[in-house]
Motif scaffolding. Structure first.
Motif, PDB file in Angstrom:
ATOM      1  N   GLU A  19       0.833  -1.203   0.000  1.00  0.00           N
ATOM      2  CA  GLU A  19       0.000   0.000   0.000  1.00  0.00           C
ATOM      3  C   GLU A  19       0.872   1.260   0.000  1.00  0.00           C
ATOM      4  N   ASP A  20       1.950   1.227   0.777  1.00  0.00           N
ATOM      5  CA  ASP A  20       2.880   2.362   0.786  1.00  0.00           C
ATOM      6  C   ASP A  20       3.558   2.520  -0.566  1.00  0.00           C
ATOM      7  N   THR A  23       1.205   4.050  -3.065  1.00  0.00           N
ATOM      8  CA  THR A  23       1.032   5.471  -2.781  1.00  0.00           C
ATOM      9  C   THR A  23       2.245   6.276  -3.224  1.00  0.00           C
ATOM     10  N   SER A  27       1.642   9.100  -6.128  1.00  0.00           N
ATOM     11  CA  SER A  27       1.572  10.477  -5.627  1.00  0.00           C
ATOM     12  C   SER A  27       2.301  11.478  -6.522  1.00  0.00           C
ATOM     13  N   MET A  59      -6.117  10.829  -6.959  1.00  0.00           N
ATOM     14  CA  MET A  59      -5.923  11.310  -5.596  1.00  0.00           C
ATOM     15  C   MET A  59      -6.938  10.668  -4.650  1.00  0.00           C
ATOM     16  N   MET A  62      -5.803   7.151  -4.054  1.00  0.00           N
ATOM     17  CA  MET A  62      -4.661   7.119  -3.142  1.00  0.00           C
ATOM     18  C   MET A  62      -5.110   7.325  -1.691  1.00  0.00           C
ATOM     19  N   ILE A  63      -6.011   8.265  -1.474  1.00  0.00           N
ATOM     20  CA  ILE A  63      -6.502   8.523  -0.122  1.00  0.00           C
ATOM     21  C   ILE A  63      -7.219   7.289   0.423  1.00  0.00           C
ATOM     22  N   ASN A  64      -8.017   6.624  -0.405  1.00  0.00           N
ATOM     23  CA  ASN A  64      -8.715   5.423   0.044  1.00  0.00           C
ATOM     24  C   ASN A  64      -7.758   4.271   0.333  1.00  0.00           C
ATOM     25  N   ILE A  65      -6.625   4.240  -0.339  1.00  0.00           N
ATOM     26  CA  ILE A  65      -5.643   3.182  -0.096  1.00  0.00           C
ATOM     27  C   ILE A  65      -4.906   3.413   1.218  1.00  0.00           C
ATOM     28  N   ILE A  66      -4.450   4.642   1.468  1.00  0.00           N
ATOM     29  CA  ILE A  66      -3.542   4.889   2.582  1.00  0.00           C
ATOM     30  C   ILE A  66      -4.252   5.328   3.866  1.00  0.00           C
ATOM     31  N   ASN A  67      -5.490   5.822   3.772  1.00  0.00           N
ATOM     32  CA  ASN A  67      -6.175   6.338   4.954  1.00  0.00           C
ATOM     33  C   ASN A  67      -6.375   5.303   6.067  1.00  0.00           C
TER      34      ASN A  67
END
Length: 96
Positions: A19-20, A23, A27, A59, A62-67
């Motif tokens: 996941e990191d 991202t 990004s 974006m 990405m927010i849904n992946i890392i949040n």
């Protein structure tokens, strides 16, 4: 089974995972797409609106992946902070 993990413990969330990596890869793409798409949109170029829109969509992805991972880390820090505050209050009162 989901492509990305949604449930994390604070300890698991601190480790580097796919996941990191996802991202970190998308990004800079998002940044460039929003920057270039915004500039092209300001010049009223149709491609600019498409690029800008794709940047916004990426974006959100990405927010849904890392949040979930960031939320787990935040929860861990909140628990540590609560313990530190209790320890500090005991020291201020001169308790052991």
């Amino acid at each position: 089974m989901s492509f990305v993990k949604r449930d994390w413990t604070p300890r698991q969330a601190e480790e580097w995972t796919k996941e990191d990596t996802i991202t970190v890869i998308i990004s800079p793409l998002i940044y460039m797409m929003i920057l270039v798409g915004g500039a092209m949109s300001a010049l009223l170029m149709a491609r600019g609106f498409v690029i800008f829109g794709l940047g916004i969509v990426l974006m959100i992805v990405m927010i849904n992946i890392i949040n979930p991972k960031l939320s787990a880390i935040s929860k861990g820090f909140e628990e540590k902070q609560k313990g530190y505050i209790e320890e500090l209050e005991k020291k201020v009162r001169w308790e052991d």
